[in-house]
Design an enzyme around this catalytic site. Structure first.
Site, PDB file in Angstrom:
ATOM      1  NE  ARG A 125      -3.480   0.944   2.327  1.00 52.09           N
ATOM      2  CZ  ARG A 125      -3.007   1.890   3.124  1.00 52.09           C
ATOM      3  NH1 ARG A 125      -2.066   1.629   3.997  1.00 52.09           N
ATOM      4  NH2 ARG A 125      -3.466   3.122   3.043  1.00 52.09           N
ATOM      5  CG  LEU A 129       5.664   0.133  -5.999  1.00 52.45           C
ATOM      6  CD1 LEU A 129       5.972  -1.111  -5.162  1.00 52.45           C
ATOM      7  CD2 LEU A 129       6.714   0.308  -7.092  1.00 52.45           C
ATOM      8  CG  ASP A 177       0.846   5.479 -12.159  1.00 51.75           C
ATOM      9  OD1 ASP A 177       1.790   6.089 -12.683  1.00 51.75           O
ATOM     10  OD2 ASP A 177       0.527   5.614 -10.971  1.00 51.75           O
TER      11      ASP A 177
END
Length: 363
Positions: A125, A129, A177
């Site tokens: 968490r 990432l 992302d």
């Protein structure tokens, strides 16, 4: 496709997809501000979503990440202080809404009945990432196959769909992302404003993962919180703050130069660009906003001469040892002494299939 990204059972109709964590190598956070970035998909961590046909539409809570039963107040409060209010159910519910509306607006008919969605994730968490977007990306792939509409949803539009679900929940982010999680591999991205305004997506260029040197991922157990940081920087950018605007442009130029540097395999220059990217970010955000632990991870890497920068908004660092294995050994020892976890980065090749590639724009 790379890795067992999809697992399905034709007899039962069960579909399961993985989406992987990502590292922002250069250019972040300029993707939020019409900049440029280079990112890579990594196999170190992943999230998976399982879709099983059912009579009702069910979003199944995860027994750990969506915990709703506690031993008492102390357990509940301790849990929230450590893990926050986050879980995958809200992400999947938001994505169901966004996906349905997208298909309705595109006149895409959804035939196939109801389903039960469940998920797993081992992405730590708030480590920068992209754990949230990985869950949504995996769900999108399940839906594309379940409804047999993969050929109707352009690859370039899929990252925007994923981001829209997160925006429903107030998550502040750019497309970077989601792009690399949809494409896989190593991707150079240009979020040119004119292009974005016209199409709703940027220019995405997959690159050969063999261009990358050995990279290392460093992270800590304690999560970071980047929401307030992004809010402050975004407001200043919108207000026309000259320092923030020029800094964002400088970071975007780093990604553009980084593309050329990677193509030439000029790894000495790559190390300089990685350090420069973080240094500019540090000046923009300030040490208080970045957090002492995040800065410590960068400085531990640099103490042995490694280049280092955040993978995203904080919580994890990507490092490069230009002097090779001996320096990497020093990095491992320094991280161990500092109580940090370090591991080699496992780069995932592109996993777009033939049907996905057919939807890509020619321009």
């Amino acid at each position: 496709m790379a890795e067992p990204e999809m697992e399905s059972d034709a007899s039962s109709g069960i579909i399961e997809y993985k989406a992987y964590a990502r590292i922002g190598l250069l250019g972040n956070p300029s993707d939020v501000y019409f900049g440029r970035t280079i990112s890579l998909s990594i196999g170190n961590f992943w999230a998976s979503v399982r879709l099983e046909p059912s009579l009702e539409l069910v979003i199944q809570p995860h027994p750990t990440h969506d915990l709703v039963r506690f031993d008492g107040f102390q357990h509940l409060v301790s849990r929230l202080e450590k893990e926050g209010f986050y879980g995958g159910v809200r992400l999947l519910m938001a994505f169901c809404k966004v996906f349905y509306k997208y298909c309705s607006n595109k006149n895409i008919e959804l035939h196939g009945g109801n389903f039960t969605l469940s998920y797993e994730t081992n992405i730590p968490r708030q480590t920068g990432l992209s754990g949230s977007s990985a869950i949504v990306c995996a769900a999108l792939n399940c839906f594309l196959d379940f409804y047999k509409i993969r050929h109707l949803v352009k690859v370039e539009e899929r990252p925007g769909l994923i981001l829209s679900a997160e925006n429903e929940l107030g998550i502040i982010a750019g497309l970077q992302d989601r792009v690399v999680q949809v494409y896989g591999g190593l991707v150079y991205m240009d979020f040119n404003k004119e292009r974005m305004d016209e199409n709703g997506y940027g220019i995405y260029e997959p690159m050969d993962i063999s261009l990358l040197p050995e990279l290392y991922l460093i992270h800590a157990e304690n999560p970071s919180d980047s929401g307030k940081v992004h809010n402050t920087i975004r407001k200043r950018w919108l207000d026309g703050d000259k320092f923030i605007r020029s800094s964002i442009e400088e970071v975007a130029e780093i990604a553009l130069e980084g593309r050329s540097v990677l193509l030439k395999r000029d790894y000495s220059k790559l190390a300089l660009l990685m350090n420069q990217n973080f240094d500019i970010r540090r000046k923009m955000f300030g040490d208080d906003a970045l957090g002492a632990l995040n800065i410590k991870m960068v400085e531990v890497a640099r103490s042995v001469g490694a280049a280092s920068k955040f993978t995203g908004s904080g919580g994890a660092v990507v490092a490069f040892c230009p002097e090779g294995p001996s320096q990497a050994q020093l990095l491992e020892e320094a991280c161990k002494e500092a109580g940090l976890t370090v591991q080699p980065v496992q780069v995932i090749p592109s996993f777009l299939g033939e049907e996905d590639l057919k939807t890509l724009s020619s321009s």
